[in-house]
Design a protein around this motif. Structure first.
Motif, PDB file in Angstrom:
ATOM      1  N   ALA A   1     -16.499  24.107  80.501  1.00  0.00           N
ATOM      2  CA  ALA A   1     -17.092  25.081  79.587  1.00  0.00           C
ATOM      3  C   ALA A   1     -16.806  24.706  78.135  1.00  0.00           C
ATOM      4  N   LEU A   2     -15.587  24.217  77.870  1.00  0.00           N
ATOM      5  CA  LEU A   2     -15.260  23.751  76.521  1.00  0.00           C
ATOM      6  C   LEU A   2     -16.127  22.546  76.148  1.00  0.00           C
ATOM      7  N   ASP A   3     -16.346  21.665  77.107  1.00  0.00           N
ATOM      8  CA  ASP A   3     -17.215  20.502  76.859  1.00  0.00           C
ATOM      9  C   ASP A   3     -18.626  20.958  76.480  1.00  0.00           C
ATOM     10  N   ARG A   4     -19.126  21.988  77.162  1.00  0.00           N
ATOM     11  CA  ARG A   4     -20.476  22.490  76.852  1.00  0.00           C
ATOM     12  C   ARG A   4     -20.517  23.087  75.450  1.00  0.00           C
ATOM     13  N   MET A   5     -19.454  23.794  75.056  1.00  0.00           N
ATOM     14  CA  MET A   5     -19.398  24.342  73.702  1.00  0.00           C
ATOM     15  C   MET A   5     -19.412  23.217  72.674  1.00  0.00           C
ATOM     16  N   ASP A   6     -18.659  22.158  72.951  1.00  0.00           N
ATOM     17  CA  ASP A   6     -18.644  21.005  72.045  1.00  0.00           C
ATOM     18  C   ASP A   6     -20.024  20.353  71.963  1.00  0.00           C
ATOM     19  N   ALA A   7     -20.680  20.230  73.114  1.00  0.00           N
ATOM     20  CA  ALA A   7     -21.985  19.566  73.154  1.00  0.00           C
ATOM     21  C   ALA A   7     -23.042  20.343  72.380  1.00  0.00           C
ATOM     22  N   ARG A   8     -22.914  21.670  72.347  1.00  0.00           N
ATOM     23  CA  ARG A   8     -23.886  22.509  71.623  1.00  0.00           C
ATOM     24  C   ARG A   8     -23.614  22.559  70.124  1.00  0.00           C
ATOM     25  N   SER A   9     -22.460  22.107  69.696  1.00  0.00           N
ATOM     26  CA  SER A   9     -22.069  22.219  68.298  1.00  0.00           C
ATOM     27  C   SER A   9     -22.785  21.189  67.433  1.00  0.00           C
ATOM     28  N   ARG A  10     -23.334  21.634  66.318  1.00  0.00           N
ATOM     29  CA  ARG A  10     -24.024  20.723  65.400  1.00  0.00           C
ATOM     30  C   ARG A  10     -23.052  19.823  64.651  1.00  0.00           C
ATOM     31  N   ARG A  11     -21.799  20.263  64.532  1.00  0.00           N
ATOM     32  CA  ARG A  11     -20.835  19.464  63.774  1.00  0.00           C
ATOM     33  C   ARG A  11     -19.988  18.577  64.680  1.00  0.00           C
ATOM     34  N   GLY A  12     -20.252  18.599  65.988  1.00  0.00           N
ATOM     35  CA  GLY A  12     -19.500  17.756  66.901  1.00  0.00           C
ATOM     36  C   GLY A  12     -18.392  18.516  67.604  1.00  0.00           C
ATOM     37  N   PRO A  13     -17.623  17.829  68.437  1.00  0.00           N
ATOM     38  CA  PRO A  13     -16.571  18.491  69.221  1.00  0.00           C
ATOM     39  C   PRO A  13     -15.539  19.180  68.330  1.00  0.00           C
ATOM     40  N   TRP A  14     -15.134  20.382  68.748  1.00  0.00           N
ATOM     41  CA  TRP A  14     -14.160  21.147  67.955  1.00  0.00           C
ATOM     42  C   TRP A  14     -13.145  21.903  68.809  1.00  0.00           C
ATOM     43  N   THR A  15     -13.435  22.114  70.095  1.00  0.00           N
ATOM     44  CA  THR A  15     -12.599  23.029  70.884  1.00  0.00           C
ATOM     45  C   THR A  15     -11.169  22.519  71.030  1.00  0.00           C
ATOM     46  N   ARG A  16     -11.018  21.253  71.355  1.00  0.00           N
ATOM     47  CA  ARG A  16      -9.667  20.729  71.569  1.00  0.00           C
ATOM     48  C   ARG A  16      -8.868  20.676  70.272  1.00  0.00           C
TER      49      ARG A  16
ATOM     50  N   PRO B   1     -15.759  30.335  59.331  1.00  0.00           N
ATOM     51  CA  PRO B   1     -16.239  29.628  60.530  1.00  0.00           C
ATOM     52  C   PRO B   1     -15.102  29.248  61.477  1.00  0.00           C
ATOM     53  N   PHE B   2     -13.946  28.902  60.910  1.00  0.00           N
ATOM     54  CA  PHE B   2     -12.803  28.562  61.769  1.00  0.00           C
ATOM     55  C   PHE B   2     -12.393  29.779  62.594  1.00  0.00           C
ATOM     56  N   LYS B   3     -12.304  30.931  61.950  1.00  0.00           N
ATOM     57  CA  LYS B   3     -11.927  32.155  62.676  1.00  0.00           C
ATOM     58  C   LYS B   3     -12.954  32.478  63.752  1.00  0.00           C
ATOM     59  N   ALA B   4     -14.226  32.232  63.476  1.00  0.00           N
ATOM     60  CA  ALA B   4     -15.271  32.477  64.486  1.00  0.00           C
ATOM     61  C   ALA B   4     -15.060  31.573  65.693  1.00  0.00           C
ATOM     62  N   ASP B   5     -14.644  30.328  65.457  1.00  0.00           N
ATOM     63  CA  ASP B   5     -14.381  29.422  66.574  1.00  0.00           C
ATOM     64  C   ASP B   5     -13.197  29.907  67.416  1.00  0.00           C
ATOM     65  N   VAL B   6     -12.149  30.398  66.749  1.00  0.00           N
ATOM     66  CA  VAL B   6     -11.005  30.917  67.506  1.00  0.00           C
ATOM     67  C   VAL B   6     -11.436  32.115  68.353  1.00  0.00           C
ATOM     68  N   ARG B   7     -12.331  32.948  67.811  1.00  0.00           N
ATOM     69  CA  ARG B   7     -12.840  34.087  68.593  1.00  0.00           C
ATOM     70  C   ARG B   7     -13.614  33.601  69.815  1.00  0.00           C
ATOM     71  N   ARG B   8     -14.356  32.496  69.682  1.00  0.00           N
ATOM     72  CA  ARG B   8     -15.078  31.940  70.838  1.00  0.00           C
ATOM     73  C   ARG B   8     -14.101  31.526  71.932  1.00  0.00           C
ATOM     74  N   LEU B   9     -12.990  30.942  71.530  1.00  0.00           N
ATOM     75  CA  LEU B   9     -11.971  30.563  72.510  1.00  0.00           C
ATOM     76  C   LEU B   9     -11.312  31.799  73.113  1.00  0.00           C
ATOM     77  N   LYS B  10     -11.226  32.858  72.335  1.00  0.00           N
ATOM     78  CA  LYS B  10     -10.640  34.113  72.820  1.00  0.00           C
ATOM     79  C   LYS B  10     -11.489  34.703  73.941  1.00  0.00           C
ATOM     80  N   GLU B  11     -12.806  34.465  73.895  1.00  0.00           N
ATOM     81  CA  GLU B  11     -13.698  34.966  74.952  1.00  0.00           C
ATOM     82  C   GLU B  11     -13.341  34.373  76.308  1.00  0.00           C
ATOM     83  N   TYR B  12     -12.716  33.217  76.316  1.00  0.00           N
ATOM     84  CA  TYR B  12     -12.268  32.583  77.554  1.00  0.00           C
ATOM     85  C   TYR B  12     -10.808  32.901  77.862  1.00  0.00           C
TER      86      TYR B  12
END
Length: 197
Positions: free
Chosen positions: A115-130, A157-168
């Motif tokens: 699921a993290l890989d899919r989030m990275d793949a959808r990102s316009r700026r490239g991988p960010w989850t790890r 935007p950084f805080k929004a990414d942390v919230r995305r990880l919080k959803e998991y």
């Protein structure tokens, strides 16, 4: 739609089941579910009302001492109208239980990583989850602005990414900054094991 801590406690206990807001356009509608510090709050009904019809009893049900205090707390301005919001406590935030769940199989851990890989793949700026998980892991309790600067990112935007990880269920907010949840720590260990293969 935000609430004070006292009102949230009242919602959780069932003592508060109304809210009043002066809006140009309502920010919630029936069926909206809000995540709050005490859990989920469900919006049942949103109705415009004449301020003169608000009673002291309704004001107390909204967490105010009386109607005058309630009306004085409302925002003023052209085009605003008072709305009566019926609400109820919807139970604990399901993410809270998810954060504590560490009884995960290897297949479930692989599924979260996928699921993290899919989030990275959808990102316009490239991988960010790890990178984001790694920052939170290495710097728990650090201000979001400082973490964002370390990542070369803007804070919001950084805080929004942390919230995305919080959803998991992987991160949780602290008084200042974040930390990995027990589940997040387990996933991080799994990610590190994958790197070592």
């Amino acid at each position: 739609m935000q609430f004070t801590g006292d009102v949230l406690d009242g919602i959780a206990s069932g003592e508060v089941d109304l809210a009043f807001r002066s809006w140009r356009t309502p920010s919630v509608r029936p069926g909206t579910v809000l995540r709050t510090a005490v859990g989920m709050v469900e919006i049942i009904e949103v109705t415009p009302v004449d301020p003169s019809t608000v009673t002291d009893r309704e004001a107390r049900r909204a967490g105010h001492p009386g109607r005058e205090a309630l009306l004085a707390a409302q925002r003023q301005g052209e085009g605003r109208r008072l709305h009566r919001v019926v609400l109820r406590f919807g139970g604990a935030d399901p993410r809270a239980a998810m954060r504590e769940d560490t009884a995960l199989t290897a297949e479930e851990l692989d599924g979260i990583v996928a699921a993290l890989d899919r989030m990275d793949a959808r990102s316009r700026r490239g991988p960010w989850t790890r990178a984001t998980l790694g920052l939170v892991h290495d710097h728990p309790g650090t201000r979001a602005a400082e973490l964002a600067a370390r990542a070369g990112r803007d804070t919001l935007p950084f805080k929004a990414d942390v919230r995305r990880l919080k959803e998991y269920g992987l991160t949780e907010s602290l008084g200042v900054g974040y930390r990995l949840s027990p589940r997040g720590a387990l996933v991080w260990q799994h990610i590190e094991r994958i790197r070592e293969r």
